[in-house]
Design an enzyme around this catalytic site. Structure first.
Site, short mmCIF file in Angstrom:
data_model
loop_
_atom_site.label_atom_id
_atom_site.label_comp_id
_atom_site.label_asym_id
_atom_site.label_seq_id
_atom_site.Cartn_x
_atom_site.Cartn_y
_atom_site.Cartn_z
N SER A 27 27.96 -42.12 -65.35
CA SER A 27 28.87 -41.23 -64.60
C SER A 27 29.33 -40.04 -65.46
O SER A 27 29.58 -40.18 -66.66
CB SER A 27 30.10 -42.02 -64.17
OG SER A 27 31.08 -41.12 -63.71
N TYR A 87 22.75 -32.95 -56.78
CA TYR A 87 22.91 -32.13 -57.99
C TYR A 87 21.98 -32.56 -59.13
O TYR A 87 22.09 -32.06 -60.25
CB TYR A 87 24.38 -32.10 -58.45
CG TYR A 87 24.99 -33.45 -58.70
CD1 TYR A 87 24.77 -34.15 -59.87
CD2 TYR A 87 25.80 -34.03 -57.73
CE1 TYR A 87 25.34 -35.38 -60.09
CE2 TYR A 87 26.38 -35.27 -57.93
CZ TYR A 87 26.15 -35.94 -59.10
OH TYR A 87 26.72 -37.17 -59.31
N GLY A 94 28.08 -41.25 -45.44
CA GLY A 94 29.47 -41.10 -45.89
C GLY A 94 29.82 -39.68 -46.30
O GLY A 94 30.89 -39.18 -45.96
N ALA A 95 28.92 -39.01 -47.00
CA ALA A 95 29.21 -37.65 -47.46
C ALA A 95 29.33 -36.70 -46.27
O ALA A 95 30.25 -35.87 -46.22
CB ALA A 95 28.11 -37.19 -48.41
N LYS A 114 33.70 -48.48 -52.25
CA LYS A 114 34.57 -47.51 -51.58
C LYS A 114 35.24 -48.08 -50.32
O LYS A 114 36.30 -47.62 -49.92
CB LYS A 114 33.76 -46.26 -51.19
CG LYS A 114 33.40 -45.38 -52.37
CD LYS A 114 32.67 -44.13 -51.89
CE LYS A 114 32.42 -43.17 -53.02
NZ LYS A 114 31.87 -41.90 -52.56
N GLY A 128 22.25 -34.82 -42.03
CA GLY A 128 22.60 -36.14 -42.54
C GLY A 128 23.83 -36.65 -41.82
O GLY A 128 24.60 -35.86 -41.24
N ALA A 129 24.00 -37.97 -41.83
CA ALA A 129 25.15 -38.56 -41.14
C ALA A 129 25.64 -39.81 -41.87
O ALA A 129 26.02 -40.81 -41.26
CB ALA A 129 24.78 -38.88 -39.69
P1 ATR Z 1 26.10 -41.28 -48.48
O1 ATR Z 1 27.17 -42.28 -48.19
O2 ATR Z 1 25.92 -40.99 -49.94
O3 ATR Z 1 26.19 -40.05 -47.65
P2 ATR Z 1 24.29 -42.83 -46.87
O4 ATR Z 1 25.43 -43.36 -46.12
O5 ATR Z 1 23.25 -43.76 -47.34
O6 ATR Z 1 24.71 -42.00 -48.14
O7 ATR Z 1 23.64 -41.68 -45.95
C1 ATR Z 1 22.40 -41.33 -46.07
C2 ATR Z 1 22.08 -40.24 -45.03
O8 ATR Z 1 20.85 -39.71 -45.45
C3 ATR Z 1 21.87 -40.76 -43.63
O9 ATR Z 1 22.15 -39.73 -42.72
C4 ATR Z 1 20.37 -41.05 -43.62
O10 ATR Z 1 19.77 -40.99 -42.35
P3 ATR Z 1 19.92 -42.19 -41.27
O11 ATR Z 1 21.28 -42.04 -40.67
O12 ATR Z 1 18.81 -41.97 -40.32
O13 ATR Z 1 19.74 -43.46 -42.08
C5 ATR Z 1 19.87 -39.92 -44.45
N1 ATR Z 1 18.61 -40.23 -45.11
C6 ATR Z 1 18.44 -40.93 -46.26
N2 ATR Z 1 17.12 -40.99 -46.59
C7 ATR Z 1 16.45 -40.30 -45.63
C8 ATR Z 1 15.08 -39.97 -45.42
N3 ATR Z 1 14.12 -40.37 -46.27
N4 ATR Z 1 14.75 -39.24 -44.33
C9 ATR Z 1 15.71 -38.82 -43.47
N5 ATR Z 1 17.03 -39.09 -43.63
C10 ATR Z 1 17.40 -39.81 -44.69
#
Ligand code: ATR
Length: 276
Positions: free
Chosen positions: A14, A219, A130-131, A65, A127-128
């Site tokens: 970290s 990053y 946690g972030a 978390k 994306g959907a």
């Molecule tokens: P974090 O909490 O860090 O945001 P997460 O909850 O694992 O991480 O979220 C990952 C996000 O990246 C999700 O939106 C995931 O898509 P799904 O909702 O369909 O699972 C997306 N994601 C991760 N790997 C992916 C990939 N190879 N192709 C497309 N979307 C991906």
């Protein structure tokens, strides 16, 4: 003398100690920031009680978390909405959980691109997870009224868009390519493109609106394939390491009441990440 720390697994690599030790220096405060690697087989309750006994505040990272929530007395709005806590602080008689990721991200964006905040801009979050949820909440709180989502799994995006006074269209990763040039701000929040898979990009950008800002929260590397393509199309870029820095600025503020002036710390962090 302040005592802070980070609990998670793994936390060995970290950058939070580097960041918070610099903040302590910049604020002329004395203190420490230590890593607490809590193996999932260990007694979590015991570990949390131990941190509460010895620290003034701490950060939480994966995989705890959500697990931390029943151990806290109250949550701020962002943590409540995200059901995820990354910062914990003792308020004198209670332990309060915060989520500084989304708000930190939005602050880093506002510092670099204040014009995005002066009139309502059309935003796309890719994306959907946690972030994405944290950033969606923070942008909505700041008054953005159009925040669309594009995700591989539509139902995950629908979960984020629920309960908000924001207009949100949900796209598949394919369909969004047709309308990608309608957005002023595009934020990539998935882990796609992270080392060692840094040749990958979540979508191949075909075109962009003139003067669009394109942001990637990945990053490592700082300059992702997604951002390289955005640059080719003439976009203004926003880099992921600034989110890392500003979520920490906000956490430090919660713990100490002191607002850090970053000076050149973002360049310093970039150099550390690039191994310079
Ligand atoms: P974090 O909490 O860090 O945001 P997460 O909850 O694992 O991480 O979220 C990952 C996000 O990246 C999700 O939106 C995931 O898509 P799904 O909702 O369909 O699972 C997306 N994601 C991760 N790997 C992916 C990939 N190879 N192709 C497309 N979307 C991906």
């Amino acid at each position: 003398m302040f005592q802070f720390g980070l609990m998670g697994y793994p936390v060995k690599y970290s950058l939070s100690p580097w960041i918070h030790e610099h903040f302590l220096k910049l604020a002329s405060l004395t203190g420490t920031y230590q890593l607490y690697e809590i193996n999932p087989n260990q007694q979590f309750d015991q570990a949390v009680n131990n941190l509460k006994k010895h620290l003034d505040g701490f950060n939480i990272t994966v995989p705890y978390k959500e697990t931390i929530i029943p151990h806290l007395d109250k949550l701020d709005q962002a943590a409540q909405y995200c059901q995820a806590v990354n910062t914990v602080s003792y308020t004198g008689d209670q332990w309060k959980g915060y989520n500084t990721d989304g708000i930190g991200y939005v602050r880093s964006l506002e510092t670099e691109y204040p014009h995005l905040f002066s009139n309502d801009q059309k935003v796309l979050i890719i994306g959907a997870g946690g972030a994405a949820r944290g950033i969606y909440f923070a942008l909505a709180t700041k008054g953005f009224t159009t925040i669309d989502l594009a995700n591989r799994t539509i139902s995950n995006a629908e979960q984020i868009a629920k309960n908000q006074q924001v207009q949100t269209q949900i796209h598949t990763l394919n369909h969004v390519l047709d309308v990608i040039d309608t957005y002023d701000l595009i934020i990539q929040t998935t882990s796609v493109g992270m080392k060692p898979n840094d040749k990958e990009a979540i979508i191949h950008l075909p075109k962009l609106k003139e003067n669009a800002v394109v942001s990637d929260i990945v990053y490592q590397p700082i300059y992702t394939s997604f951002l390289k393509r955005a640059k080719e199309l003439g976009a203004h870029l926003h880099f992921g390491h600034t989110m890392l820095l500003y979520q920490a600025v906000y956490a430090f503020e919660i713990w100490t009441g002191r607002e850090i002036e970053l000076k050149n710390l973002d360049i310093g962090l970039k150099n550390v990440l690039q191994g310079d």
